[in-house]
Write an enzyme that holds these catalytic residues in place. Structure first.
Site, PDB file in Angstrom:
ATOM      1  N   ILE A 157     -10.961  -4.047  -7.350  1.00 53.24           N
ATOM      2  CA  ILE A 157      -9.672  -4.714  -7.528  1.00 53.24           C
ATOM      3  C   ILE A 157      -9.303  -5.582  -6.328  1.00 53.24           C
ATOM      4  O   ILE A 157      -8.256  -6.227  -6.320  1.00 53.24           O
ATOM      5  CB  ILE A 157      -8.551  -3.688  -7.787  1.00 53.24           C
ATOM      6  CG1 ILE A 157      -8.467  -2.645  -6.665  1.00 53.24           C
ATOM      7  CG2 ILE A 157      -8.738  -3.018  -9.137  1.00 53.24           C
ATOM      8  CD1 ILE A 157      -7.309  -1.668  -6.818  1.00 53.24           C
TER       9      ILE A 157
ATOM     10  N   GLY B 108     -12.058  -7.652   1.193  1.00 54.96           N
ATOM     11  CA  GLY B 108     -11.649  -8.294   2.431  1.00 54.96           C
ATOM     12  C   GLY B 108     -12.833  -8.487   3.341  1.00 54.96           C
ATOM     13  O   GLY B 108     -13.991  -8.396   2.925  1.00 54.96           O
TER      14      GLY B 108
ATOM     15  N   PHE C 112     -14.031  -6.684   5.753  1.00 57.69           N
ATOM     16  CA  PHE C 112     -14.870  -5.549   6.092  1.00 57.69           C
ATOM     17  C   PHE C 112     -15.195  -4.630   4.920  1.00 57.69           C
ATOM     18  O   PHE C 112     -15.989  -3.705   5.075  1.00 57.69           O
ATOM     19  CB  PHE C 112     -14.206  -4.706   7.195  1.00 57.69           C
ATOM     20  CG  PHE C 112     -14.107  -5.413   8.508  1.00 57.69           C
ATOM     21  CD1 PHE C 112     -15.206  -6.006   9.081  1.00 57.69           C
ATOM     22  CD2 PHE C 112     -12.897  -5.477   9.176  1.00 57.69           C
ATOM     23  CE1 PHE C 112     -15.120  -6.653  10.306  1.00 57.69           C
ATOM     24  CE2 PHE C 112     -12.791  -6.120  10.395  1.00 57.69           C
ATOM     25  CZ  PHE C 112     -13.911  -6.712  10.959  1.00 57.69           C
ATOM     26  N   GLY C 113     -14.586  -4.828   3.774  1.00 55.47           N
ATOM     27  CA  GLY C 113     -14.851  -3.880   2.703  1.00 55.47           C
ATOM     28  C   GLY C 113     -14.265  -4.291   1.372  1.00 55.47           C
ATOM     29  O   GLY C 113     -13.773  -5.407   1.196  1.00 55.47           O
TER      30      GLY C 113
ATOM     31  N   ASP D 203       0.787  -6.166  12.515  1.00 53.16           N
ATOM     32  CA  ASP D 203       0.228  -7.228  11.669  1.00 53.16           C
ATOM     33  C   ASP D 203       1.068  -7.393  10.404  1.00 53.16           C
ATOM     34  O   ASP D 203       0.537  -7.485   9.294  1.00 53.16           O
ATOM     35  CB  ASP D 203      -1.228  -6.936  11.307  1.00 53.16           C
ATOM     36  CG  ASP D 203      -1.942  -8.166  10.742  1.00 53.16           C
ATOM     37  OD1 ASP D 203      -1.459  -9.298  10.971  1.00 53.16           O
ATOM     38  OD2 ASP D 203      -2.982  -8.001  10.074  1.00 53.16           O
TER      39      ASP D 203
END
Length: 292
Positions: A15, A18, A20-21, A147
């Site tokens: 779904i 990004g 890194f994963g 962030d």
């Protein structure tokens, strides 16, 4: 995929993904509840600091989420030779970036932005509390997000705001300041870019940028490259173009000024943001919009 993870959860379709994963839908084999599982590929984390960050996200995320209704809950964590897997709340309502983009970059009605900002600042308040206060809110647990941006402001299937992605989060308190350049160019606070020690008010700055974008449809500090954006942030020359903000109330602009204040000692805390009249006096559009 971790064998231990698959003992407890059935993994469904992808779904999201990004740097890194990948994020998959999953459901608990015990309860049938539906969740998301974020699988971080350790081979992509060449820097040991990144690997530590992936592992710390689970720990800090759990600290931040404890008793906090506006933070994505991390329910369990698994690790195998390939990946780190975090099982967390499923945010079926998308993120704030999607909602802004769906409007073609146009500003939201001020009353709608106020409602979203109220929820956001409730989450921010829970990120901005002092370590020594005795309730289970994020800042009272000594956690700063670092962030905040529309991509990390999620919504569940019922429209409830959930703050997500604690990969850049840090613990603070007991006289310890934070260091390190983290965050996203448009949203990062100037003291972060200046390389100085900084505190939890970096989150208030980022939330102020989010509010400016919600009301204006553009970022307050911008450039053609990341370097130009950083320079604009460091200058901190905040403007409200009349053609965009002409019908935004003085009260809303006052709040943004207090959140996007370069002088950290004068910048509002999250508690002060929540007490600002623009968020406490939302009894009708006439008191929100400048109709004169």
């Amino acid at each position: 995929m971790s064998k231990e993870l698959q003992k407890n959860y059935s993994i469904g379709e992808e779904i999201g993904h990004g740097r890194f994963g990948v994020v998959f839908r999953c459901h608990s084999l015990d309860s049938g509840e539906v969740y998301a599982v974020k699988s971080v590929d350790k081979s992509l984390l060449a820097d040991p600091v990144d690997l530590d960050g992936a592992e710390r996200e689970a720990k800090i995320g759990q600290i931040a989420a404890a008793g906090n209704p506006h933070v994505v809950q991390i329910h369990s964590a698994y690790e195998d030779e390939v990946s780190i897997h975090l099982v967390m709340d499923l945010c079926e309502g998308g993120d704030l970036f999607d909602r802004i983009a769906a409007g073609g970059g146009a500003p939201m009605r001020e009353e709608e932005a106020a409602e979203l900002m109220q929820a956001l600042m409730e989450a921010a308040a829970e990120l901005m509390q002092a370590l020594m206060e005795a309730v289970a809110l994020c800042h009272r647990r000594g956690v700063a997000h670092r962030d905040l941006k529309p991509d990390n402001i999620m919504f569940d299937g019922k429209g409830r705001l959930l703050l997500a992605d604690f990969g850049s989060a840090e613990c603070f308190g007991d006289g310890r300041a934070m260091r390190g350049i983290v965050g996203t160019p448009y949203y990062v606070a100037p003291e972060v870019l200046a390389g100085r020690d900084y505190g939890e008010k970096v989150d208030v700055w980022s939330a102020g940028v989010v509010l400016y974008i919600m009301l204006g449809g553009i970022p307050p500090f911008y450039g053609d490259t990341a370097a130009e954006i950083f320079q604009a942030v460091l200058r901190g020359n905040l403007r409200f173009p009349t053609r965009i903000f002409g019908r935004v109330s003085p009260s809303a602009k006052d709040l943004i000024r207090r959140m996007l204040c370069k002088d950290v000692s004068r910048r509002f805390s999250s508690e002060q943001v929540l007490r600002h009249p623009w968020l406490t006096s939302r009894s009708g559009t006439r008191c929100l919009l400048d109709l004169t």
